[in-house]
Scaffold this motif. Structure first.
Motif, short mmCIF file in Angstrom:
data_model
loop_
_atom_site.label_atom_id
_atom_site.label_comp_id
_atom_site.label_asym_id
_atom_site.label_seq_id
_atom_site.Cartn_x
_atom_site.Cartn_y
_atom_site.Cartn_z
N ILE A 50 46.18 36.97 45.11
CA ILE A 50 46.72 37.60 46.44
C ILE A 50 45.65 38.08 47.33
CG2 ILE A 50 47.87 39.84 46.91
CD1 ILE A 50 49.70 37.94 45.25
N GLY A 51 46.16 37.76 48.58
CA GLY A 51 45.41 38.10 49.69
C GLY A 51 44.29 36.85 49.73
N TYR A 52 43.06 37.34 50.12
CA TYR A 52 41.99 36.12 50.44
C TYR A 52 40.58 36.97 50.13
CZ TYR A 52 42.08 38.52 54.78
OH TYR A 52 42.02 39.38 55.85
N PRO A 53 39.45 36.19 49.86
CA PRO A 53 38.17 36.95 49.70
C PRO A 53 37.94 37.67 51.15
CG PRO A 53 38.14 34.68 49.11
CD PRO A 53 39.56 34.72 49.72
N ASN A 54 38.09 39.13 51.23
CA ASN A 54 38.10 39.71 52.34
C ASN A 54 37.13 40.63 52.66
OD1 ASN A 54 38.34 41.47 50.43
ND2 ASN A 54 40.16 42.72 51.29
N THR A 55 35.87 40.28 52.15
CA THR A 55 34.64 40.95 52.43
C THR A 55 33.53 39.84 52.49
OG1 THR A 55 33.98 41.54 50.40
CG2 THR A 55 35.30 43.19 51.65
N GLU A 56 32.46 39.94 53.26
CA GLU A 56 31.32 38.90 53.03
C GLU A 56 30.85 39.03 51.82
OE1 GLU A 56 30.97 36.68 55.49
OE2 GLU A 56 32.44 37.49 56.54
N ALA A 57 30.82 39.90 51.14
CA ALA A 57 30.01 40.12 49.99
C ALA A 57 30.98 39.14 48.99
CB ALA A 57 29.90 41.57 49.52
N ILE A 58 32.38 39.43 48.86
CA ILE A 58 33.14 38.59 48.25
C ILE A 58 32.97 37.12 48.24
CG2 ILE A 58 35.47 38.27 47.23
CD1 ILE A 58 36.14 41.22 47.37
N LYS A 59 33.18 36.87 49.50
CA LYS A 59 32.89 35.47 49.97
C LYS A 59 31.58 34.85 49.50
CE LYS A 59 35.75 35.89 53.98
NZ LYS A 59 35.65 35.92 55.50
N THR A 88 33.43 44.45 44.33
CA THR A 88 32.43 45.02 45.20
C THR A 88 32.63 46.43 45.46
OG1 THR A 88 33.43 44.29 47.30
CG2 THR A 88 31.91 42.62 46.21
N ARG A 89 31.62 47.14 45.58
CA ARG A 89 31.78 48.47 45.80
C ARG A 89 30.48 48.82 46.68
NH1 ARG A 89 29.97 53.07 43.48
NH2 ARG A 89 29.31 51.98 41.74
N PHE A 90 30.35 49.60 47.74
CA PHE A 90 29.37 50.10 48.60
C PHE A 90 29.65 51.48 48.56
CE2 PHE A 90 29.79 45.56 49.54
CZ PHE A 90 28.54 45.14 49.28
N GLY A 91 28.39 52.23 48.15
CA GLY A 91 28.62 53.71 48.57
C GLY A 91 29.93 54.32 47.90
N ASP A 92 30.42 55.54 48.48
CA ASP A 92 31.69 55.91 48.28
C ASP A 92 32.89 55.16 48.72
OD1 ASP A 92 30.54 57.89 47.03
OD2 ASP A 92 30.32 59.03 48.69
N LYS A 93 32.85 53.99 49.32
CA LYS A 93 34.00 53.26 49.93
C LYS A 93 34.85 52.66 48.71
CE LYS A 93 32.05 51.67 54.03
NZ LYS A 93 31.87 50.52 54.78
N ASN A 94 36.19 52.53 48.88
CA ASN A 94 36.92 52.07 48.05
C ASN A 94 36.42 50.57 47.47
OD1 ASN A 94 38.83 54.06 48.06
ND2 ASN A 94 40.02 53.31 49.69
N PRO A 95 36.59 50.34 46.21
CA PRO A 95 36.26 48.90 45.80
C PRO A 95 37.08 48.01 46.33
CG PRO A 95 37.14 50.39 43.97
CD PRO A 95 37.11 51.16 45.11
N CYS A 96 36.74 46.90 46.53
CA CYS A 96 37.36 45.61 46.92
C CYS A 96 37.26 44.53 45.57
CB CYS A 96 36.73 45.00 48.03
SG CYS A 96 36.94 45.78 49.43
N CYS A 97 38.56 43.91 45.74
CA CYS A 97 38.67 42.98 44.38
C CYS A 97 39.21 41.76 44.99
CB CYS A 97 39.29 43.81 43.14
SG CYS A 97 39.55 42.53 41.70
N TYR A 98 39.07 40.56 44.24
CA TYR A 98 39.50 39.46 44.56
C TYR A 98 39.63 38.90 43.34
CZ TYR A 98 41.26 35.04 46.50
OH TYR A 98 42.04 33.76 46.66
N VAL A 99 40.78 38.07 42.78
CA VAL A 99 40.93 36.94 41.72
C VAL A 99 41.07 35.61 42.16
CG1 VAL A 99 42.14 36.47 39.68
CG2 VAL A 99 41.49 38.84 40.02
N ALA A 100 40.39 34.84 42.13
CA ALA A 100 40.38 33.35 42.32
C ALA A 100 40.87 32.48 41.06
CB ALA A 100 39.15 32.65 43.04
#
Length: 166
Positions: free
Chosen positions: A105-114, A60-72
């Motif tokens: 690694i980690g967890y689905p850390n944003t509402e969009a990823i979830k 996921t990516r919103f605007g100029d923010k750093n993209p977030c990624c999760y591999v399940a």
């Protein structure tokens, strides 16, 4: 090494038309740097069971923010042969190296990823294996198939396949 090289290995592995010797020969034609020294490794790969894993990657990516990624992780191999893993690593090193990623690694850390992960799991009737339950596998990605995404590139959902390497 990029995943196209290992996609060819997977194609050879899955071919029912070719004998093991013919598969080794095909690999030698495609990759001339694989001299006869690697014949035993290739035979080990083609006669063993490839430790294939499957997963779903949500970016996921919103605007100029750093993209977030999760591999399940959605599927782990039933068995993992150390001999096959070693042979894959030696062949991969000969072909120029490879990039190994850790899945789960980690967890689905944003509402969009979830949300996108939940939609994917529901639509495809699969469950994902939490990273700690899968052992946070080290994976050599061999294929990626985009299955969903937004036209403005704010999210991307891909099914990925990889080979477990320890």
């Amino acid at each position: 090494m990029n995943y196209w090289d290992f996609e060819f290995v997977k194609e050879c592995y899955c071919s029912e038309k070719l004998s093991t010797e013919q598969k080794v020969e095909e690999m030698g034609k495609r990759f001339p740097q694989l001299t006869n020294i690697y014949a035993d490794d290739l035979k080990t790969i083609f006669t063993g069971k490839l430790p294939l894993a499957k997963g779903v990657e949500i970016k996921t990516r919103f605007g100029d923010k750093n993209p977030c990624c999760y591999v399940a992780v959605t599927k782990m191999p039933e068995e993992i042969s150390v001999d096959v893993q070693k042979a894959i690593m030696r062949v991969g090193a000969c072909l120029g190296g490879f990039k190994i990623e850790k899945w789960g690694i980690g967890y689905p850390n944003t509402e969009a990823i979830k949300r996108h992960l939940s939609e994917y799991l529901r639509e495809h009737a699969v469950q994902y294996i939490p990273g700690e339950a899968a052992g946070y596998p080290k994976v050599l990605e061999i294929s990626s198939n985009e299955v969903d995404g937004a036209s403005n590139e704010c999210y991307l959902v891909s099914e990925i396949t990889g080979i477990i390497l320890s």
